[in-house]
Design an enzyme around this catalytic site. Structure first.
Site, PDB file in Angstrom:
ATOM      1  N   SER A 143      53.843  -9.925  29.161  1.00 11.46           N
ATOM      2  CA  SER A 143      54.933  -9.791  28.096  1.00 11.46           C
ATOM      3  C   SER A 143      56.028  -8.998  28.502  1.00 11.46           C
ATOM      4  CB  SER A 143      54.231  -9.453  26.665  1.00 11.46           C
ATOM      5  OG  SER A 143      55.386  -8.836  25.622  1.00 11.46           O
ATOM      6  N   TYR A 156      48.515  -3.129  21.625  1.00 16.09           N
ATOM      7  CA  TYR A 156      48.830  -4.389  22.344  1.00 16.09           C
ATOM      8  C   TYR A 156      49.518  -4.370  23.746  1.00 16.09           C
ATOM      9  CZ  TYR A 156      51.222  -9.205  22.950  1.00 16.09           C
ATOM     10  OH  TYR A 156      51.835 -10.290  23.286  1.00 16.09           O
ATOM     11  N   LYS A 160      49.023  -5.795  27.874  1.00 13.89           N
ATOM     12  CA  LYS A 160      49.945  -6.615  28.499  1.00 13.89           C
ATOM     13  C   LYS A 160      50.529  -5.884  29.852  1.00 13.89           C
ATOM     14  CE  LYS A 160      49.847 -10.171  25.947  1.00 13.89           C
ATOM     15  NZ  LYS A 160      49.250 -11.461  26.529  1.00 13.89           N
TER      16      LYS A 160
END
Ligand SMILES: NC(=O)C1=CN([C@@H]2O[C@H](COP(=O)(O)OP(=O)(O)OC[C@H]3O[C@@H](n4cnc5c(N)ncnc54)[C@H](OP(=O)(O)O)[C@@H]3O)[C@@H](O)[C@H]2O)C=CC1
Ligand SMILES: C[C@H](O)[C@@H]1OC(=O)[C@H](O)[C@@H]1O
Length: 253
Positions: A143, A156, A160
């Protein structure tokens, strides 16, 4: 046709980016294997669409955070499709939540699905490719969040960054086997994962203002880059990261 008669496998392929990539790979001549936590009924129209393109479609329901899912997926691919050329680790979750009161369960689940799940799957796919001895391409969907933070994504964004790092290290570990490993870094792409988050118009407007191309991405915007990295057109690309973000990352002022 960039993937004629190749075998293309993807996690989280029942919806969003994974679905679009699976379909595009089939359009480019690949047979498709999908694993996803969703029941097979949810993927049935997609599987029919792949088959209507004259390609084989295999679906294995499973949770990538469980190590045994990776082995079961690879075994099914070997038995039913006969090999593996392109593997995409795509399944992921992003349960938006503030930092100071983040419940441990959300942290643990996010790490288990996004980072450990990617590791188990990439390792199993690499083992199969090495055993077969015909090289391959591994792509992980990281990401833009591997490079920049998010107030409600503190659990999160590190996953990534970890997925991006995984591709850099596996590129080194697997180069001698002619297996290329690359990371795709999507910006904000409209899918189920952020449907609720983007329904806040103030937030959506502020995020959109940062995107030089003037729109959020669609799942289909990722399909071409994934097929390209999987194909021989990218034969000297490994350990790379490809931002697919409409220019968002470079837009400081
Ligand atoms: N959309 C975006 O803006 C961005 C997305 N990404 C990444 O792209 C990837 C795909 O996300 P996207 O297509 O947007 O979201 P979607 O929610 O549309 O797709 C994710 C898919 O993964 C499946 N999935 C969720 N948990 C598991 C699990 N434990 N095991 C197996 N499958 C699972 C989901 O199933 P179900 O729907 O049944 O839960 C779903 O089919 C993710 O890794 C995400 O982090 C990266 C940057 C931006
Ligand atoms: C789900 C989010 O909208 C999306 O996920 C990411 O990885 C990007 O950072 C976006 O915030």
């Amino acid at each position: 046709m960039l993937l004629t008669d190749k075998i293309f496998a993807i996690t989280g392929g029942a919806s969003g980016i994974g679905r679009a990539a699976a379909l595009e790979a089939a359009r480019h001549g690949a047979d498709i294997a999908i694993t996803d936590i969703a029941p097979v009924e949810a993927a049935a129209p997609l599987l029919r669409e792949i088959e209507s393109l004259g390609r084989r479609a295999l679906y294995v329901q499973g949770d990538v955070s469980k190590p045994e899912t990776a082995g079961a997926f690879m075994a099914a691919i070997k038995e039913e499709l006969g090999g593996l050329d392109v593997f995409v680790s795509n399944a992921g979750i992003c349960p938006f939540h503030g930092f100071l009161d983040l419940p441990k369960e959300i942290l643990t689940k996010t790490v288990e699905v996004n980072l450990l799940g990617a590791f188990y799957m990439v390792q199993a796919a690499a083992r199969m490719m090495v055993d077969e001895g015909r090289g391959g391409s591994i792509i992980a969907v990281s990401s833009i969040s591997a490079l920049v933070g998010g107030e409600f994504q503190t659990h999160y964004t590190p996953t990534k960054a970890g997925v991006l790092s995984l591709m850099q290290s596996t590129a080194i570990a697997l180069g001698r086997h002619d297996i290329r490993c690359n990371a795709i870094l999507p910006g904000t792409i409209r899918t189920a994962i952020n449907h609720d988050d983007l329904s806040d118009p103030t937030k959506a407007e502020a995020m959109m203002a940062r995107i030089p191309l003037g729109r959020f991405g669609e799942a289909e915007d990722l399909a071409g880059p994934i097929v390209f990295l999987g194909s021989s057109m990218a034969s000297y690309i490994t350990g790379a990261s490809l931002l697919v973000d409409g220019g968002c990352f470079v837009n400081l002022q």
